[in-house]
Motif scaffolding. Structure first.
Motif, PDB file in Angstrom:
ATOM      1  N   MET A 100      46.660  -6.780   2.335  1.00 12.30           N
ATOM      2  CA  MET A 100      45.291  -6.382   2.104  1.00 12.30           C
ATOM      3  C   MET A 100      44.451  -7.640   1.942  1.00 12.30           C
ATOM      4  SD  MET A 100      43.653  -4.155  -1.011  1.00 12.30           S
ATOM      5  CE  MET A 100      44.473  -5.014  -2.299  1.00 12.30           C
ATOM      6  N   THR A 124      40.105  -9.103   1.523  1.00 14.03           N
ATOM      7  CA  THR A 124      38.682  -8.824   1.375  1.00 14.03           C
ATOM      8  C   THR A 124      37.932 -10.140   1.463  1.00 14.03           C
ATOM      9  OG1 THR A 124      37.022  -7.650   0.078  1.00 14.03           O
ATOM     10  CG2 THR A 124      38.611  -9.002  -1.149  1.00 14.03           C
ATOM     11  N   ARG A 164      31.412   2.407   6.300  1.00 13.83           N
ATOM     12  CA  ARG A 164      32.374   3.392   6.823  1.00 13.83           C
ATOM     13  C   ARG A 164      33.771   2.792   6.921  1.00 13.83           C
ATOM     14  NH1 ARG A 164      29.451   4.750  12.296  1.00 13.83           N
ATOM     15  NH2 ARG A 164      29.473   2.477  12.221  1.00 13.83           N
ATOM     16  N   ARG A 165      33.870   1.450   6.836  1.00 19.07           N
ATOM     17  CA  ARG A 165      35.152   0.754   6.921  1.00 19.07           C
ATOM     18  C   ARG A 165      35.698   0.401   5.537  1.00 19.07           C
ATOM     19  NH1 ARG A 165      37.698   1.677  11.061  1.00 19.07           N
ATOM     20  NH2 ARG A 165      38.917  -0.179  10.657  1.00 19.07           N
ATOM     21  N   GLY A 211      37.800  -0.002   2.491  1.00 22.39           N
ATOM     22  CA  GLY A 211      39.222   0.253   2.282  1.00 22.39           C
ATOM     23  C   GLY A 211      40.068   0.138   3.542  1.00 22.39           C
ATOM     24  N   LEU A 212      39.443  -0.186   4.665  1.00 22.76           N
ATOM     25  CA  LEU A 212      40.132  -0.311   5.950  1.00 22.76           C
ATOM     26  C   LEU A 212      39.894  -1.716   6.516  1.00 22.76           C
ATOM     27  CD1 LEU A 212      38.889   3.049   7.493  1.00 22.76           C
ATOM     28  CD2 LEU A 212      41.165   2.605   6.527  1.00 22.76           C
ATOM     29  N   PRO A 213      40.706  -2.153   7.459  1.00 17.93           N
ATOM     30  CA  PRO A 213      40.398  -3.430   8.125  1.00 17.93           C
ATOM     31  C   PRO A 213      39.027  -3.344   8.793  1.00 17.93           C
ATOM     32  CG  PRO A 213      42.607  -2.680   8.683  1.00 17.93           C
ATOM     33  CD  PRO A 213      41.934  -1.541   7.957  1.00 17.93           C
ATOM     34  N   TYR A 214      38.297  -4.450   8.774  1.00 13.72           N
ATOM     35  CA  TYR A 214      36.989  -4.472   9.422  1.00 13.72           C
ATOM     36  C   TYR A 214      36.784  -5.799  10.132  1.00 13.72           C
ATOM     37  CZ  TYR A 214      35.489  -6.969   5.182  1.00 13.72           C
ATOM     38  OH  TYR A 214      35.376  -7.853   4.144  1.00 13.72           O
ATOM     39  N   GLU A 258      32.488   0.564  14.771  1.00  9.02           N
ATOM     40  CA  GLU A 258      32.124  -0.404  13.741  1.00  9.02           C
ATOM     41  C   GLU A 258      31.051  -1.365  14.237  1.00  9.02           C
ATOM     42  OE1 GLU A 258      33.804  -4.136  11.111  1.00  9.02           O
ATOM     43  OE2 GLU A 258      35.129  -3.209  12.576  1.00  9.02           O
TER      44      GLU A 258
END
Length: 175
Positions: free
Chosen positions: A1, A3, A60-61, A63-66, A122
């Protein structure tokens, strides 16, 4: 994970009470990778040399890869100019930072992403930011195409007053 966040090399108010040097207050987009199973579970890597703050993304991304992140850039603590003078889009796939520079005597706020209606891809949408015009002591809302940031605003909504620096916002589409 992982960020991304803005990071300074030193805290502005270190525990010893001595103020940090002005240049140590500059913030840069930084990736924090957390892997609880690794020998070194947290790693930190600077992503861009562009001084920036207030990183945002296409919510909209969350918690997800962006791929794309958006920042207020070119100014802020440690630069000699407390106000930001540009909006940036960082491409996490290529490492490239694209910038729209506000006109002279203008300052920008944190950009907020608003998805284009009907699109689920995205980054397809708009960046909303307040822009302060110091000569007129008034602000306006600038709307920029998030995928063609360097072209500048595609629309502006002028206000009859100033929006204070540091204003934060969110976008929620009408139902």
């Amino acid at each position: 994970m992982w960020t991304s966040a803005s990071r300074t090399p030193r805290p502005s108010r270190p525990p010893d009470g001595r103020p940090a040097p002005e240049t140590a207050l500059r913030q840069h987009l930084t990736r924090w990778t957390i892997d609880p199973g690794a020998d070194n579970p947290v790693s930190v890597r600077r992503l861009s040399e562009t001084v920036c703050e207030y990183p945002r993304m296409d919510e909209r991304r969350a918690g997800l890869p962006y791929r794309y992140g958006y920042v207020a850039a070119l100014g802020g603590p440690g630069t000699g100019d407390l106000l930001h003078r540009a909006i940036g889009r960082h491409d996490h796939a290529t490492g490239e930072m694209k910038l729209w520079r506000a006109p002279e005597h203008h300052a920008v706020s944190e950009p907020v992403f608003a998805a284009k209606p009907g699109s689920s891809e995205e980054g397809v949408g708009y960046l909303l930011a307040t822009v302060f015009d110091a000569r007129r002591n008034r602000s306006h809302l600038a709307v920029l195409d998030a995928m063609d940031l360097e072209a500048g605003p595609i629309a502006r909504a002028h206000l009859d007053h100033r929006v204070p620096a540091g204003f934060h916002g969110s976008f929620v589409a009408a139902a």
